[in-house]
Design a protein around this motif. Structure first.
Motif, short mmCIF file in Angstrom:
data_model
loop_
_atom_site.label_atom_id
_atom_site.label_comp_id
_atom_site.label_asym_id
_atom_site.label_seq_id
_atom_site.Cartn_x
_atom_site.Cartn_y
_atom_site.Cartn_z
N SER A 38 -50.52 88.95 39.97
CA SER A 38 -51.82 88.67 40.55
C SER A 38 -52.52 89.92 41.07
N PHE A 65 -59.64 77.08 38.89
CA PHE A 65 -59.24 77.99 39.95
C PHE A 65 -60.15 77.83 41.16
N ASP A 91 -50.90 81.85 45.67
CA ASP A 91 -51.97 82.84 45.48
C ASP A 91 -53.24 82.42 46.22
N LYS A 92 -53.61 81.17 46.09
CA LYS A 92 -54.86 80.72 46.72
C LYS A 92 -54.72 80.69 48.24
N PHE A 136 -54.83 72.64 40.64
CA PHE A 136 -53.63 73.34 40.18
C PHE A 136 -53.05 72.73 38.91
N ASN A 195 -59.50 74.61 43.05
CA ASN A 195 -58.12 74.38 43.50
C ASN A 195 -57.45 73.24 42.74
N SER A 220 -47.00 78.68 42.22
CA SER A 220 -47.37 80.09 42.38
C SER A 220 -48.88 80.24 42.57
N TYR A 221 -49.67 79.39 41.93
CA TYR A 221 -51.12 79.42 42.16
C TYR A 221 -51.47 78.90 43.55
N ILE A 248 -55.28 74.10 36.26
CA ILE A 248 -54.92 75.50 35.99
C ILE A 248 -53.72 75.55 35.05
N TYR A 288 -60.46 77.38 32.90
CA TYR A 288 -59.45 77.88 33.85
C TYR A 288 -60.12 78.39 35.12
#
Length: 154
Positions: free
Chosen positions: A63, A43, A85-86, A48, A46, A81-82, A51, A39
């Protein structure tokens, strides 16, 4: 609903009870560590879709301390959502390292990983240090996360 109840019970168990000593003979611990490290690499890269492959949905996650708990009902929602976040991670983020990972058994098919991590920029300078708890279940025959959130780093 079942996972929400399971998450709430896991939080209570972590907050109110001492966990059993880490059992080095428990093969689940190494499997969970392997999933977690995959994971982390996804991350950093990138990736996704990668992930999302480490989670079962629905997923409850937070987060950071200021962020509300978010629930992703599908892998696509989790990937989005990731991505968000990124896009909003610390400026200059390049990679993360894992400083400590301890895996604890809560029930026969529920574990959590207590992780200290550090984020670095392109100059290999520390830009963030954090700690999160990641909750794992094995409902599908493989270990997947179903909840995660930050905790205060010692």
């Amino acid at each position: 609903m079942k996972k929400t109840l399971l998450f709430a019970l896991a939080l209570i168990a972590v907050g109110c009870a001492e966990t059993a000593p880490i059992n080095v003979d428990d093969p689940n611990i190494e499997q969970i560590k392997d999933v977690y490290m995959a994971y982390v690499q996804d991350f950093i890269d990138n990736d996704f879709k990668g992930i999302a492959s480490h989670f079962q949905t629905p997923v409850m996650r937070r987060s950071n301390w200021r962020a509300p708990t978010r629930i992703a009902l599908t892998p696509d929602e989790l990937m989005e959502s990731y991505r968000d976040d990124k896009a909003n991670i610390q400026e200059g983020y390049k990679y993360s390292t894992i400083d400590r990972i301890d895996v604890h058994k809560l029930a026969s098919t529920v574990y959590y990983a207590d992780v200290d991590f550090t984020r670095y920029n392109h100059q290999d300078e520390v830009i963030f240090q954090g700690r999160s708890l990641y909750y794992f279940a094995n409902e599908s025959g493989s270990w997947k996360m179903f909840a995660m959130g930050p905790v205060e780093r010692d």
